[in-house]
Each structure stands twice: as C-alpha cells, then as structure tokens.
Design a protein around this motif. Structure first.
Motif, PDB file in Angstrom:
ATOM      1  N   ASN A  65      96.620  -9.486  -3.002  1.00  9.43           N
ATOM      2  CA  ASN A  65      96.199  -9.759  -4.380  1.00  9.43           C
ATOM      3  C   ASN A  65      97.013  -8.946  -5.379  1.00  9.43           C
ATOM      4  O   ASN A  65      97.450  -9.461  -6.415  1.00  9.43           O
ATOM      5  CB  ASN A  65      94.713  -9.454  -4.561  1.00  9.43           C
ATOM      6  N   TRP A  66      97.223  -7.665  -5.081  1.00  9.67           N
ATOM      7  CA  TRP A  66      97.957  -6.823  -6.013  1.00  9.67           C
ATOM      8  C   TRP A  66      99.443  -7.184  -6.065  1.00  9.67           C
ATOM      9  O   TRP A  66     100.060  -7.137  -7.126  1.00  9.67           O
ATOM     10  CB  TRP A  66      97.768  -5.341  -5.649  1.00  9.67           C
ATOM     11  N   PHE A  96      98.033   1.200 -13.015  1.00 11.83           N
ATOM     12  CA  PHE A  96      99.224   0.387 -12.725  1.00 11.83           C
ATOM     13  C   PHE A  96     100.120   0.290 -13.963  1.00 11.83           C
ATOM     14  O   PHE A  96     101.351   0.418 -13.868  1.00 11.83           O
ATOM     15  CB  PHE A  96      98.783  -1.000 -12.267  1.00 11.83           C
ATOM     16  N   LYS A 156      94.007  -1.086 -12.873  1.00 12.99           N
ATOM     17  CA  LYS A 156      94.924  -1.829 -13.746  1.00 12.99           C
ATOM     18  C   LYS A 156      95.507  -0.914 -14.822  1.00 12.99           C
ATOM     19  O   LYS A 156      96.687  -1.037 -15.186  1.00 12.99           O
ATOM     20  CB  LYS A 156      94.201  -3.015 -14.371  1.00 12.99           C
ATOM     21  N   GLN A 200      99.467 -11.126  -7.647  1.00 19.79           N
ATOM     22  CA  GLN A 200      98.912 -11.325  -8.984  1.00 19.79           C
ATOM     23  C   GLN A 200      99.395 -10.277  -9.982  1.00 19.79           C
ATOM     24  O   GLN A 200      99.927 -10.622 -11.042  1.00 19.79           O
ATOM     25  CB  GLN A 200      97.381 -11.330  -8.907  1.00 19.79           C
ATOM     26  N   GLU A 201      99.195  -9.015  -9.658  1.00 17.32           N
ATOM     27  CA  GLU A 201      99.531  -7.977 -10.624  1.00 17.32           C
ATOM     28  C   GLU A 201     101.045  -7.713 -10.693  1.00 17.32           C
ATOM     29  O   GLU A 201     101.647  -7.788 -11.762  1.00 17.32           O
ATOM     30  CB  GLU A 201      98.783  -6.679 -10.290  1.00 17.32           C
ATOM     31  N   TYR A 204     103.588  -9.471 -13.412  1.00 14.12           N
ATOM     32  CA  TYR A 204     104.333  -8.639 -14.370  1.00 14.12           C
ATOM     33  C   TYR A 204     105.830  -8.936 -14.287  1.00 14.12           C
ATOM     34  O   TYR A 204     106.501  -9.124 -15.325  1.00 14.12           O
ATOM     35  CB  TYR A 204     104.076  -7.161 -14.093  1.00 14.12           C
TER      36      TYR A 204
END
Length: 503
Positions: free
Chosen positions: A372-373, A420, A417, A376-377, A381
C-alpha cells in the motif's frame, strides 16, 4: 480482475468496435550491429558508427551477429513462443534515402520465432474495473534498422545519418486481438516489461529503442467474432497503420482520433484507404504519410549473401535455462508469497526495478502494508512529480523503517503521512523525525480514557444521538483525535468509545 467487455464507440448510425494488431520494434541490446561490428551507442556524432557494410559499399558482405540471434531466441522464449530451428533472411526491397542498399535485410517466410501468447493486464483509461486478456503473438523476426533522414537542419536540404543503419531490431507482430486504446498501451507496456526483464532490449522509448506501429480498423459489433471463427479478414474493416509510436499516451490518443476519423468516413458513405499515417501530438490528429504496401510490393526474396540459420535445440534449451524470473512469474509469486491482490502484484512486478524496491521494503515486514505504501503513497508522489523511482527521495530501506513504526504502533497511519512528507523534504529517517517532533502516538489507555470521559461529559446531546445512530460515533473519534493532537492510537480510541457509549 473483472471480465473483458467490448470497447464500443457510438456513431451517428450505430455502434462501432475497434480491432488492432501491433508491430513492436525493439532494438536488440547488443554492442554491435546485426551484420557488422560497428557500434550501436546512442548519441554519437552523425555518421560515426558506420561500417562499410552499413553504408552498402560495393563488395561488402554481411556477417550475422550470433549474440543478436541469441537475444531474439531469449525474447521468443519469454513470449512463450515457438522457436524455429530453421529460419532465413530475406531482402525487403524499397527505396529511401536513408536505406543505402535499396533493400532491408529482414525475415519474411521463415522467422526466427513463431506463434506465442502473452497475458495483458489492463486498467481502463476512463475508469472501470481492471481486467486481463490473452494476446496472440504471430511472429518475431530479426531485421536491420534503416538510417535517419534529417529535414530540419536546412529548409532546402535533407541530410542522412547512417548511425542506426544496420542496428538489430526484433519486430514482434501481434494478431489482431487488441480491442481498445487502453489495451494497446497495456500490450506495449507488457512487451516492454518482458524485454527489459530478459535484458534483450532496454525499452527506452524516448531514444526510439522501442516503438510501435499500430494497425487500426473499425467494424460493427459481431464482426470480430466472425473473423475469429473463420479467420477471414474480410469481416474486419480496412486497416490504417499508425507509424513509429513511442509514447503510451500518444498511442492511446492516436488510436482514439484514428477510430473517429474512420467512423466518420464510413458513416458518410466513403471507404477507408489502406495507408500509413503519422500522429501529430501537437494537433492530436493523424495525417497521411504514404499508401500502405502489401507484401508483394516489397518483392521479398532470400538474401543470397546469407545462409539460412539452423539452430540446435540444445542451444535453445541452454538459453531457456538462463532465463530470469519474468513479470508473470513474479506476479504469481507476489500473489502467493505476499498475499497481494492480482492488481497490486501486477503493478509491483511490472518491471524489475519496482519489484526489487518493493521486496526490499517488504522484507521482514507486513507485505500488504508495504504494498500500500509503495503503490499509493510513494508511486503516487513520484508520478505526480514526474520523478523516476531511481531518483526517489525516499529509499526502500527508509520506507521500510517508516512501515515498522506503523506496524509496532509507534505512530498511526495518519501521523505516518506527515512523517513521510518530512522524509521527502530531506529531514532524515522516520524514527529521527518522530523523535524530533514528538510524534509518537499515545497508547496509554488511561490517558485516552480521560480524554474520552471529558468529551462525553461535555456533549450529552451527541451521546444520545450516537446511541440512536451508532454510525455517528465517528464524531467522537474525531474529537478525541483532535484533543490528542492526532496522536491517540485510533484502535484504542474506538475500543474505549464503544465501551463508554455502550455500543
């Protein structure tokens, strides 16, 4: 993955469907050309990487590059295709200023690789569920590239650069199994992932090392099924070839425009001319380049200067044994070993760099949380900022450290988040940032209970409402998180609220 549904285009007189076959030209990863020892390095000054063979000087004879043959066989094996132990080179005759011989050495009747098939995962461009479809490979053959005509140095002259002349290409020809712009882009992406994983082509589309010709035709619903049943191409519309597409976005834009253009002509009572067209990305339209030739127009005949290739089965098996893990196999392993969905596994196994990055992040950690990280993250980005993974401001090890803090309840997903974002800005490792800014989440149930009691006591009307409508408990969760500066453990907050409110 959902089922594949037809891509339908609404016309003035009814529905239309798309049918496409693609010819993908992949430059063989080789330091030397197909029939000479000249270098293939990109970016050399014009006409520096040119041997006498490449320039077609009289009496110069081609000599086959065995490594290029090996690379073609590796690619064929990666496509799960038939490797032909007998193949032959032919002369494809046409005349262009950048083709010094007046013919291209290619393969026509007897290619090095025969029929194969690949599974293509598709994420529709305009929404909808992801799905996969099988695309049949008709053949892969080896051929030499032409040179390059340069028109913009002088308005009154055309210059010729022969650096690419003789560079080895693998032309991968699909059957007409592609039915939408998104499928066409996904097919090229899949081929690109395969050849990069195999090391047979670097897949650099900006340099022209991988480019696609898209044969586009339109037909009425049901006609494609008749073609599949009978093999009769008369059930399909006349095709137009969109030449030298080197961008996934441009491939989709060109197909959408070309399909509409053909439909308008047919609905006005006209007919489609079989031709080669170019895509103008500025005007987002296709324009005619030349009439499309058929095989007999090229007057193919066996090249008298090259003997047929006879490949030993033992060599094929030796190459097969050296194949790396391919995207489909990697995706299946990710599904099995990490319990990922087919979609997530497909995204993460699409190329070796992404796959290696994910596996480093997931090593010894929760793989679903890691997936997921990463997808998605991090990828979100990088895509937004148009940054390559190789230039990511957050390394795999650093992202893994952040995930560990989430997994051991040091920080919540929401706090993560914020951490991050600070990592992206270069503040350091996750643990350092958490310590520096006092971002550890509150897991002391006593402290959380005190905040909950205070909020419940101050809001009797909300208490009465939540007992009637339990779903409104989210308001209390928000108030507790706000009061704790977002640091309270969300699970502990929910558990304590349910107990205190009698839910």
């Amino acid at each position: 993955m959902s089922a594949r549904t037809p891509y339908v285009i609404k016309g003035e007189t009814g529905d239309w469907e798309l049918v496409m076959g693609l010819e993908v030209h992949a430059q063989v990863s080789s330091n030397a050309k197909l029939f000479s020892g000249a270098a293939t390095a990109f970016g050399a000054d014009p006409n520096c990487n040119v041997s006498l063979v490449d320039a077609a000087m009289p009496g110069m004879l081609p000599v086959i590059n065995k490594f290029c043959v090996e690379q073609a066989i590796r690619t064929g094996l990666g496509l799960k295709a038939q490797i032909n132990t007998y193949s032959r080179f032919d002369r494809k005759n046409y005349f262009y200023p950048d083709l010094p011989q007046g013919y291209q050495i290619s393969q026509f009747a007897h290619p090095i690789v025969g029929e194969g098939e690949i599974d293509v995962d598709v994420e529709p461009a305009h929404g909808g569920d992801a799905y996969s479809f099988p695309c049949r490979i008709e053949r892969l053959h080896l051929e030499q590239d032409a040179g390059k005509s340069i028109h913009d140095m002088d308005p009154n002259s055309t210059y010729v650069d022969l650096n690419r002349s003789g560079v080895a290409l693998m032309e991968i020809v699909s059957m007409p199994d592609v039915r939408s712009p998104a499928e066409a882009a996904a097919y090229v992406k899949k081929l690109r992932a395969i050849v990069i994983a195999l090391g047979t082509c670097d897949g650099d589309m900006e340099k022209g090392n991988l480019r696609a010709d898209v044969n586009v035709s339109v037909c009425r619903p049901g006609q494609y099924e008749k073609f599949r049943e009978t093999g009769d191409f008369n059930h399909l519309g006349t095709r137009c070839e969109l030449k030298n597409m080197n961008s996934f976005r441009f491939i989709q834009q060109a197909i959408e425009y070309e399909a509409r253009r053909q439909i308008e002509i047919l609905e006005d009572g006209g007919k489609i001319d079989q031709e080669t067209r170019l895509f103008d990305p500025v005007k987002v339209e296709t324009r005619s380049m030349r009439s499309k030739e058929d095989a007999h127009d090229y007057r193919y005949f066996p090249d008298p200067d090259l003997l047929p290739l006879e490949v030993e089965q033992a060599w094929i098996e030796e190459i097969r044994a050296s194949l790396p893990e391919l995207p489909d196999e990697k995706r299946a392993r990710f599904e099995a070993d990490y319990s990922l969905s087919r979609y997530d596994a497909g995204v993460l196994s699409a190329d070796a760099e992404k796959a290696d990055f994910f596996e480093e992040v997931a090593k010894g950690r929760d793989p679903k949380l890691a997936a997921n990280w990463v997808t998605q993250e991090l990828f979100g980005y990088l895509n937004k900022q148009d940054i390559d993974l190789a230039d990511s401001p957050v390394s795999a090890a650093s992202l893994g450290g952040l995930i560990e803090l989430i997994a051991n309840d040091t920080i919540s997903g929401k706090i993560a988040k914020d951490v991050f974002a600070r990592m992206i800005e270069g503040e350091g490792e996750a643990a350092e940032i958490v310590e520096k800014h006092g971002l550890k989440q509150v897991t002391d149930t006593g402290a959380i209970e005190a905040v909950v009691d205070e909020i419940i006591a101050a809001n009797p009307e909300q208490v009465a409402q939540v007992k009637e409508k339990p779903k409104t408990m989210g308001w209390f969760v928000g108030q507790v998180m706000k009061a704790s500066g977002g640091k309270a453990n969300p699970k502990a907050v929910n558990d304590i609220l349910k107990a205190k409110l009698g839910l």
